[in-house]
Write a protein that holds these residues in place. Structure first.
Motif, mmCIF file in Angstrom:
data_model
loop_
_atom_site.group_PDB
_atom_site.id
_atom_site.type_symbol
_atom_site.label_atom_id
_atom_site.label_comp_id
_atom_site.label_asym_id
_atom_site.label_seq_id
_atom_site.Cartn_x
_atom_site.Cartn_y
_atom_site.Cartn_z
ATOM 1 N N PHE A 188 0.800 -1.215 0.000
ATOM 2 C CA PHE A 188 0.000 0.000 0.000
ATOM 3 C C PHE A 188 0.847 1.286 0.000
ATOM 4 C CE2 PHE A 188 -2.559 3.217 2.206
ATOM 5 C CZ PHE A 188 -3.756 3.139 1.504
ATOM 6 N N TYR A 189 1.777 1.384 0.927
ATOM 7 C CA TYR A 189 2.544 2.628 1.046
ATOM 8 C C TYR A 189 3.606 2.754 -0.041
ATOM 9 C CZ TYR A 189 0.193 2.782 5.477
ATOM 10 O OH TYR A 189 -0.773 2.797 6.438
ATOM 11 N N ALA A 190 4.195 1.626 -0.421
ATOM 12 C CA ALA A 190 5.206 1.669 -1.480
ATOM 13 C C ALA A 190 4.555 2.053 -2.805
ATOM 14 C CB ALA A 190 5.911 0.326 -1.591
ATOM 15 N N THR A 191 3.348 1.580 -3.020
ATOM 16 C CA THR A 191 2.640 1.900 -4.258
ATOM 17 C C THR A 191 2.248 3.382 -4.266
ATOM 18 O OG1 THR A 191 1.829 -0.344 -4.315
ATOM 19 C CG2 THR A 191 0.688 1.234 -5.716
ATOM 20 N N LEU A 192 1.790 3.867 -3.102
ATOM 21 C CA LEU A 192 1.482 5.298 -2.981
ATOM 22 C C LEU A 192 2.733 6.125 -3.272
ATOM 23 C CD1 LEU A 192 -0.399 7.622 -2.134
ATOM 24 C CD2 LEU A 192 0.277 7.196 0.242
ATOM 25 N N ASN A 193 3.849 5.671 -2.714
ATOM 26 C CA ASN A 193 5.109 6.368 -2.940
ATOM 27 C C ASN A 193 5.435 6.419 -4.433
ATOM 28 O OD1 ASN A 193 8.139 6.084 -3.525
ATOM 29 N ND2 ASN A 193 8.136 7.023 -1.488
ATOM 30 N N PHE A 219 16.861 14.230 5.705
ATOM 31 C CA PHE A 219 15.468 14.535 5.397
ATOM 32 C C PHE A 219 14.882 15.443 6.458
ATOM 33 C CE2 PHE A 219 16.102 10.339 3.435
ATOM 34 C CZ PHE A 219 15.806 10.674 2.136
ATOM 35 N N ARG A 220 14.165 16.430 5.989
ATOM 36 C CA ARG A 220 13.543 17.364 6.913
ATOM 37 C C ARG A 220 12.117 17.619 6.443
ATOM 38 N NH1 ARG A 220 13.504 19.619 11.888
ATOM 39 N NH2 ARG A 220 12.663 21.734 11.845
ATOM 40 N N ILE A 221 11.149 17.284 7.278
ATOM 41 C CA ILE A 221 9.774 17.686 6.975
ATOM 42 C C ILE A 221 9.578 19.032 7.647
ATOM 43 C CG2 ILE A 221 7.323 17.202 7.303
ATOM 44 C CD1 ILE A 221 7.943 14.255 7.386
ATOM 45 N N ASN A 222 9.078 20.004 6.938
ATOM 46 C CA ASN A 222 8.869 21.310 7.542
ATOM 47 C C ASN A 222 7.414 21.750 7.446
ATOM 48 O OD1 ASN A 222 10.119 23.717 8.788
ATOM 49 N ND2 ASN A 222 9.260 24.718 6.963
ATOM 50 N N GLU A 223 6.873 21.703 6.234
ATOM 51 C CA GLU A 223 5.538 22.236 5.991
ATOM 52 C C GLU A 223 4.483 21.429 6.739
ATOM 53 O OE1 GLU A 223 5.222 24.963 4.512
ATOM 54 O OE2 GLU A 223 3.050 25.039 4.512
ATOM 55 N N GLN A 224 3.380 22.127 7.104
ATOM 56 C CA GLN A 224 2.272 21.428 7.756
ATOM 57 C C GLN A 224 1.483 20.614 6.739
ATOM 58 O OE1 GLN A 224 -0.223 23.597 10.405
ATOM 59 N NE2 GLN A 224 1.309 25.199 10.684
ATOM 60 N N LYS A 225 0.811 19.618 7.229
ATOM 61 C CA LYS A 225 -0.127 18.835 6.411
ATOM 62 C C LYS A 225 0.513 18.295 5.135
ATOM 63 C CE LYS A 225 -4.399 19.573 8.300
ATOM 64 N NZ LYS A 225 -5.365 18.526 8.530
ATOM 65 N N THR A 226 1.792 18.046 5.185
ATOM 66 C CA THR A 226 2.403 17.478 3.985
ATOM 67 C C THR A 226 2.812 16.044 4.269
ATOM 68 O OG1 THR A 226 4.425 18.508 4.763
ATOM 69 C CG2 THR A 226 3.444 19.433 2.791
ATOM 70 N N GLY A 227 2.683 15.244 3.264
ATOM 71 C CA GLY A 227 3.261 13.923 3.339
ATOM 72 C C GLY A 227 4.638 14.018 2.716
ATOM 73 N N ASN A 256 -0.610 14.706 12.900
ATOM 74 C CA ASN A 256 0.242 13.617 12.459
ATOM 75 C C ASN A 256 0.627 13.850 11.006
ATOM 76 O OD1 ASN A 256 -1.882 11.950 14.478
ATOM 77 N ND2 ASN A 256 0.297 11.689 14.790
ATOM 78 N N GLN A 257 1.864 13.584 10.700
ATOM 79 C CA GLN A 257 2.304 13.741 9.322
ATOM 80 C C GLN A 257 2.794 12.403 8.796
ATOM 81 O OE1 GLN A 257 4.698 17.355 10.380
ATOM 82 N NE2 GLN A 257 4.028 18.033 8.363
ATOM 83 N N LEU A 258 2.525 12.175 7.535
ATOM 84 C CA LEU A 258 2.846 10.879 6.941
ATOM 85 C C LEU A 258 4.181 10.925 6.211
ATOM 86 C CD1 LEU A 258 1.950 7.996 6.142
ATOM 87 C CD2 LEU A 258 0.798 9.020 4.167
ATOM 88 N N HIS A 259 4.988 9.945 6.481
ATOM 89 C CA HIS A 259 6.249 9.796 5.769
ATOM 90 C C HIS A 259 6.269 8.389 5.198
ATOM 91 C CE1 HIS A 259 10.617 8.625 5.756
ATOM 92 N NE2 HIS A 259 10.620 9.693 4.994
ATOM 93 N N ALA A 260 6.167 8.289 3.895
ATOM 94 C CA ALA A 260 6.128 6.956 3.280
ATOM 95 C C ALA A 260 7.208 6.882 2.212
ATOM 96 C CB ALA A 260 4.753 6.682 2.676
ATOM 97 N N ALA A 261 8.374 6.484 2.643
ATOM 98 C CA ALA A 261 9.517 6.466 1.732
ATOM 99 C C ALA A 261 9.738 5.066 1.165
ATOM 100 C CB ALA A 261 10.774 6.909 2.475
ATOM 101 N N VAL A 262 10.470 5.028 0.072
ATOM 102 C CA VAL A 262 10.923 3.747 -0.477
ATOM 103 C C VAL A 262 12.424 3.848 -0.717
ATOM 104 C CG1 VAL A 262 10.845 2.192 -2.470
ATOM 105 C CG2 VAL A 262 8.723 3.143 -1.552
ATOM 106 N N ILE A 292 5.178 11.820 13.631
ATOM 107 C CA ILE A 292 5.234 11.330 12.250
ATOM 108 C C ILE A 292 4.787 9.873 12.189
ATOM 109 C CG2 ILE A 292 6.805 10.867 10.318
ATOM 110 C CD1 ILE A 292 6.527 13.843 10.857
ATOM 111 N N TYR A 293 4.006 9.560 11.162
ATOM 112 C CA TYR A 293 3.730 8.165 10.837
ATOM 113 C C TYR A 293 4.790 7.742 9.826
ATOM 114 C CZ TYR A 293 -1.020 8.707 12.764
ATOM 115 O OH TYR A 293 -2.103 8.926 13.574
ATOM 116 N N ASN A 294 5.660 6.881 10.257
ATOM 117 C CA ASN A 294 6.802 6.519 9.427
ATOM 118 C C ASN A 294 6.566 5.145 8.819
ATOM 119 O OD1 ASN A 294 9.421 6.980 8.428
ATOM 120 N ND2 ASN A 294 10.335 5.786 10.086
ATOM 121 N N PHE A 295 5.992 5.126 7.633
ATOM 122 C CA PHE A 295 5.627 3.857 6.978
ATOM 123 C C PHE A 295 6.550 3.665 5.774
ATOM 124 C CE2 PHE A 295 0.996 4.887 8.373
ATOM 125 C CZ PHE A 295 1.278 4.470 9.652
ATOM 126 N N VAL A 296 7.604 2.928 5.992
ATOM 127 C CA VAL A 296 8.705 2.943 5.038
ATOM 128 C C VAL A 296 8.998 1.552 4.494
ATOM 129 C CG1 VAL A 296 11.172 3.380 4.887
ATOM 130 C CG2 VAL A 296 9.721 4.984 6.080
#
Lengths: 490, 448, 253
Positions: A188-193, A219-227, A256-262, A292-296
């Motif tokens: 699911f998350y890899a496909t979204l990525n 890696f730095r997440i800064n902006e709000q509401k961004t994945g 909560n912010q989503l981080h879905a890396a591959v 952060i939701y770290n789904f990697v």
């Protein structure tokens, strides 16, 4: 180990609940419209001026993603994610392909400076001995802002750049390898990525080259509401070697912010990739708000004979970690390693581990996992070791130990050990215990405070894994562990 | 969630039909009807478990149980006579012998003298109708209740045995419980035994499950054991079913305070088998040991799935399971130690070890720890591989032929799980250990 | 003012009801070596653990003054900072924590509490190596994890090394002689004797007189059933050795 002292200093210096990297940077951003659709996928691809095949690849992934369901098997619990209520692309406005650091928004440079990541090569040179140089690719929200030491690396034939840049400069390499380890259909998350990834790092090490310096992405997440959806692709051609480090932080926000890396690694014959992560995304506050939701999805393919891939991770951040850096041991005599420290405190949830898939003959793997749970956190090791019929003489050794601090947390071990080969030798051992009262008393009798004693004992507990980290990260990791456990006793 | 109408496999359809027929004929044991309806509705909701059901990941019953055999009825005179002959050939292990044929108690086949003092055996349906306390014994722990094999056993339950050991009784010899499936057309046998070991009592039961070779009968057995405070219960189990059989067994134990429970299972029979153990600590300062030796050849499949639930503090559990695999056999071990938040000072250790004797077998292990209390010492270990090449070489260098060397090492391997079984007051334990070790030797000798 | 003054101390295991120390009174002066002897189960180890502040023990009455200050409410590390050192009967193994790391952490904890800067690494190494050599502790032992893989004698020598580095005001040696052969005993005793000074007191807990041949006590106390039942000079230890505990314990009872 003078770091213990520093660790303790850190613990003392910081108030409970204070996340050091929790500041945010005020900067003008360009955001794609909120939500996810084919148009957004097209928008991202167009913004990056990607070749047509890349867009098709993304759209194909997006359409498949629409038919997929979020996985539910992990021991993590979180409210339904609204995938339409976030931004899939956020880039600093001023970042129109900067030619030099002088063109980068000073606010961004300041951010990385505050994080302790030097981006000016001359500063790095001034600071440390030349052999300690690290080339950095800095990713700010959705885009890479700068990659250092590129020129110098190019002299030895090493390509180190953002994946956006690689798509422009080396499209044939990207096309050959992207999705070859983690296919767009993977999960699911890899496909979204695959559909919406915005940036990430690209590394290619030519045959027989030993990469002259450590490579790293910050890696730095800064902006709000961004994945944040970055994609990293590392290819070590025959006989080459590279060591790669990854660091992550984010501001404190109560959402909560989503981080879905591959991450995909490919090691050809006799090549070796060492991949280290110090993951320190914002974990949320003590009540479990934000983080952060770290789904990697991270996977390495030991494609060639005698190749080797080694994962080392120190996971202290994120509200939820869902991550299983794995090795496919395809080449005969190839080797996979997984060294992990996962610390959870407060309301954090960690479900992490690895897969070692033995396909080739005489393949070897080694798993050392150290989980430390404190507060009200839940910490799960989940792992698979499997040997196919063809994988004669495969060997695995697994050791996973859990340490509990306090009586409101949980530690769980879920290993799958599957062998279809008689000559495969698998050994697995796991233990769960609490910090020994005897050890605590002994340390305190010698004058250490309770927190100092905990820090010392925990550092001893994780030593086997810490030693796998590059020197510069080891000290950092020790500090992080101690800070993460702060407030866990008493 | 959309209601998805499941596609019923032929076996599921047959089971649903069999339940309907059973209901219509209004069988004996009306007192058990509530249990039957509950079991059936649970089965109807879940269907046969398949590989996407985590607990059944490695034993896809939907694929392995292609058809459901007709329900076995009470054995007739000729079946009882045949059973008597067959049972007579089984050397008695223990004291009094109790026999069940096709899941029904056969008092005429009892042997070895009258029951020891303090031990009573009653029919389950009759006891249920007479005594209000029996229902609770049958209800099952939460984990058991959610299990499909248990639900199916409930659904087709018409009778069973209630074996009670009076408080304070010391039964010197274990009961020898033989559960035999009669020859002839294949049937689905449902058997249920409830054992209550009274406070401070000590007792043992050796179960033997046996049936005809070459017949693809199906058997689903449940034994529920309550070990009261201060009691000791030793449990031996030999699963030597016929080579075509499908065997599902569930052992549920509820262990009181300062009690001891020790169980040893030897599995060599059946084409497909699954042995489930659910153990729950209900009182403090108790210890439980679960052991098993599984020896498989050809294309046999055997799954051991256990859950040890530490629901109270200060208890100790040990699990030691050994697999010896030959041919293209498939062994499975899934073990889970749960430590509940209040279960401080838990000491739990689980070990699964496998030896493969050929290139063809496969082994799947899933040893789990689920821990919610901090002051615990828990561990699990797992090894899998061939016989140690150095040891083989050493033995052969001393002139021992290959086959013999293998047998020696395998026997030593199995002995680790068997040799310290019991240790309690039962005289029979020694006998059982010897019988099991002899089975290991015999199994190795029979290899071609 | 006495270095250590224990007044009417009663204590028990936290989880049990039985009192182990039953109104114990004991005074140790600066510069004194006080031996405490007693049969098994008399409360010798309990006394050392209670003084060091082990959580499993509960003080039910009385007080223990170190330099006039009651230490019984303090955490173990605070007692250590005040100069109390316990040489454990069974030193604890701490896997993964290097000896040098541990020693440095302990020294620095003490220095910080005394308002001193942390010790410089070269100075620290020189200091440890010097002491280690005197005690026959090899470089290899210093490289290993704390007490891990040490023999019984090595563990005891390691305790003395820590004592020498921390220079406590009051050192309690809990059956330091147990498990030692005669050569190791001499090394340990030499280490202790070298530290005797007018400012420092020792409480040497032992079952046998043998240790006292090497560490000469100024005073000998006999502990029985959680109380000091007899006090005398070094000759008392010899008497105990000759007659056994039963005689004296019996008389006192």
């Amino acid at each position: 180990m003078p770091a213990v002292q520093e660790t303790v200093e850190q613990v003392r210096a910081i108030d409970v609940d204070q996340y050091k990297y929790g500041f945010s940077t005020e900067i003008e951003m360009e955001l794609a419209p909120k939500g996810l659709s084919e148009d957004i996928v097209r928008y991202i691809s167009a913004r990056k001026n990607e070749p047509a095949w890349m867009l098709e690849w993304r759209l194909d992934a997006y359409r498949r993603w629409l038919t997929m369901r979020e996985p539910e098997w992990a021991r993590v619990d979180y409210p339904q994610i609204d995938f339409q209520d976030m931004y899939y692309y956020a880039a600093p406005k001023s970042n129109a392909a900067p030619q030099s650091l002088d063109e980068i928004d000073p606010a961004i440079l300041e951010t990385y400076k505050k994080l302790g990541i030097p981006l000016r090569e001359q500063e790095i040179l001034a600071g440390v001995a030349p052999e300690k140089r690290i080339a950095v690719d800095a990713v700010f929200d959705s885009v890479s802002v700068v990659t250092t030491f590129k020129e110098e690396l190019r002299k030895s034939g090493v390509i180190f750049c953002s994946i956006s840049e690689a798509l422009q400069e080396h499209p044939e390499l990207v096309r050959q390898y992207i999705g070859s380890v983690v296919p767009t259909t993977d999960n699911f998350y890899a496909t979204l990525n695959a559909a919406v990834f915005s940036d990430g790092s690209f590394v290619y090490i030519p045959p027989d080259v030993r990469c002259p310096m450590e490579l790293s992405t910050y890696f730095r997440i800064n902006e709000q509401k961004t994945g944040q959806f970055e994609r990293t692709l590392i290819i070590a051609d025959k006989g080459s070697y590279v060591s790669y480090l990854e660091g992550c932080t984010a501001p404190m926000r109560d959402e909560n912010q989503l981080h879905a890396a591959v991450v995909e690694l490919i090691a050809h014959d006799d090549a070796e990739i060492k991949y280290s992560t110090v993951q320190n995304w914002f974990p949320g506050d003590a009540e479990g708000k934000g983080g952060i939701y770290n789904f990697v999805t991270k996977r390495g393919d030991c494609r060639g004979a005698r190749s080797k891939i080694s994962w080392t991770q120190v996971e202290t951040g994120s509200a939820i970690t869902w991550k299983y850096p794995s090795c496919i041991l395809r080449g005969d005599d190839s080797q996979g390693e997984f060294y992990s420290i996962a610390v959870s405190n407060g309301a954090q949830q960690v479900d992490s581990g690895t897969k070692m898939i033995h396909l080739g003959k005489n393949t070897r793997s080694r798993i050392i996992s150290k989980g430390i749970s404190a507060g009200r956190s839940q910490n799960t090791y989940r792992g698979l070791v499997s040997a196919h019929r063809r994988a004669t003489n495969a060997k695995n050794f697994t050791n996973c130990d859990s340490l509990l601090i306090g009586n409101a947390c949980g530690a769980h071990t879920v290993p799958y050990i599957e062998s279809k080969t008689a000559s495969a030798v698998f050994e697995h051992e796991a233990t769960t215990s609490k910090v020994s009262e005897d050890q605590m008393f002994y340390c305190m009798q010698r004058g250490l405070t309770q927190e100092e004693a905990i820090a010392l004992i925990v550092n001893g507990f994780v030593k086997d894994v810490l030693q796998q980290l590059p020197m510069e990260f080891m000290v950092e990791a020790q500090k992080l562990i101690a800070i993460s456990l702060e407030g866990s006793v008493g | 969630m959309n209601a998805i109408t499941p596609i019923r496999t032929p076996a599921e359809q047959a089971l649903i039909g069999a339940f309907g027929a059973l209901r219509d004929t209004g069988p004996a044991g009306a007192a058990l009807e509530g249990l039957r309806i509950d079991g059936f509705s649970r089965f109807e909701a879940s269907g046969l478990p398949h590989r996407r059901v985590e607990e059944w990941k490695y034993t896809d019953l939907r694929a392995m149980m292609r058809e459901a055999k007709p329900l076995a009825g009470a054995p007739d005179a000729s079946a009882l006579l045949a059973a008597k002959v067959a049972v007579g050939r089984l050397p008695r292990v223990g004291g009094s012998r109790i026999v069940m044929v096709d899941g029904f108690h056969a008092p005429d086949l009892a042997d070895g003298g009258s029951l020891p003092e303090g031990v009573t055996v009653s029919g389950l349906a009759e006891a249920m109708a007479r005594r209000p306390d029996v229902a609770a014994l049958l209800a099952g722990q939460p984990a058991t209740r959610g299990n499909t094999a248990f639900a199916l056993n409930n659904a087709f339950l018409t009778d069973g045995l209630l074996i009670e050991v009076a408080p304070g009784t010391e039964v010197g010899h274990a009961l020898d419980l033989v559960s035999i499936t009669s020859d002839g057309a294949p049937r689905l046998v449902t058997a249920r035994v409830v054992v209550v070991v009274g406070a401070g009592a000590s007792a043992g039961i050796v179960e033997t499950h046996v049936g005809p070779a070459g017949v693809d009968y199906q058997k689903n057995v449940v034994m529920q054991v309550v070990v009261r405070d201060g009691a000791t219960f030793e449990h031996g189990r030999r699963q030597i079913e016929g080579d075509q059989a499908l065997h599902l067994s569930t052992l549920e134990a509820t262990v009181g305070a300062e009690a001891h429970f020790d169980s040893l299972t030897l599995t060599t029979g059946a084409a497909v088998s699954r042995s489930q153990l659910f153990v729950r600590f209900a009182g403090e300062h108790s210890d439980v040991t679960l052991r098993g030796v599984t020896m498989l050849k050809g294309r046999q499949h055997a799954d051991t799935a256990l859950v040890t639930d530490h629901a109270v503090p200060n208890c100790q559990s040990r699990e030691t399971f050994k697999h010896i695999l030959d041919g293209e056999a498939h062994g499975v071990f899934q073990g889970k130690i749960i430590v509940q938040p209040i279960a401080q000072k838990t000491d739990g250790r689980m070990m699964s070890q496998t030896i493969m004797l050929a290139e063809g077998p496969s082994m799947d292990n899933k040893p789990e720890l689920e821990i919610f209390a901090d002051d615990v010492a828990c561990a699990h270990g797992c090894t899998c591989g061939e016989l140690d090449a150095d040891l083989m070489f050493y033995l052969k260098a001393r002139g021992i032929p290959h086959k013999e060397a293998e047998a020696l090492l395998v026997e030593a391997f199995a002995r680790e799980a068997i040799e310290d079984f019991g240790g309690g007051p039962l005289a029979v334990v020694e006998e059982l250990r010897e019988a099991m070790l002899a089975s290991v030797t015999e199994w190795m000798r029979a290899r071609t | 003012m006495s270095l250590l003054e224990i007044k009417n101390l009663t204590a028990k295991l936290a989880e049990e009801d039985k009192q182990i120390l039953n109104g114990l009174n004991l005074t140790v002066e600066k510069g004194q070596v006080a031996a405490i002897m007693g049969p098994n189960g008399s409360g010798k180890s309990t006394l050392s653990y209670v003084l060091a502040g082990r959580e499993d023990y509960e003080v039910t009455g009385g007080e223990a003054l170190l330099d006039g200050e009651n230490i019984l409410e303090l955490d173990p590390d605070e007692r250590a900072a005040k100069g109390l050192f316990l040489a454990f009967q069974y030193p604890i193994e701490i896997p993964g924590v290097g000896q040098m790391t541990f020693l440095k952490a302990a020294i620095n904890a003490q220095r910080r509490k005394n308002g001193l800067d942390e010790i410089a690494t070269p100075e620290f190494i020189k200091l440890v190596n010097g002491r280690a050599k005197e005690l026959g502790i090899s470089q290899d032992m210093l490289r290993r994890s704390v007490n891990v893989g040490f023999s019984g004698g090595e563990k005891k020598r390691n305790e003395i090394l820590q004592m020498a580095l921390l220079q406590p005001k009051l050192a309690i040696l809990d059956e330091t002689d147990s498990g030692l052969d005669i050569d190791a005993l001499k090394i340990v005793a030499d280490g202790v004797n070298a530290m005797r000074s007018p400012d420092r007191g020792f409480v040497v807990i032992t079952h046998y007189q043998r240790l006292l041949d090497y560490i000469k006590p100024d005073v000998v106390h006999v502990l029985s059933a959680g109380r000091i039942i007899k006090t005398g000079g070094p000759e008392l230890a010899l008497e105990l050795e000759a007659k056994g505990y039963a005689d004296i314990v019996g008389k006192a009872a």
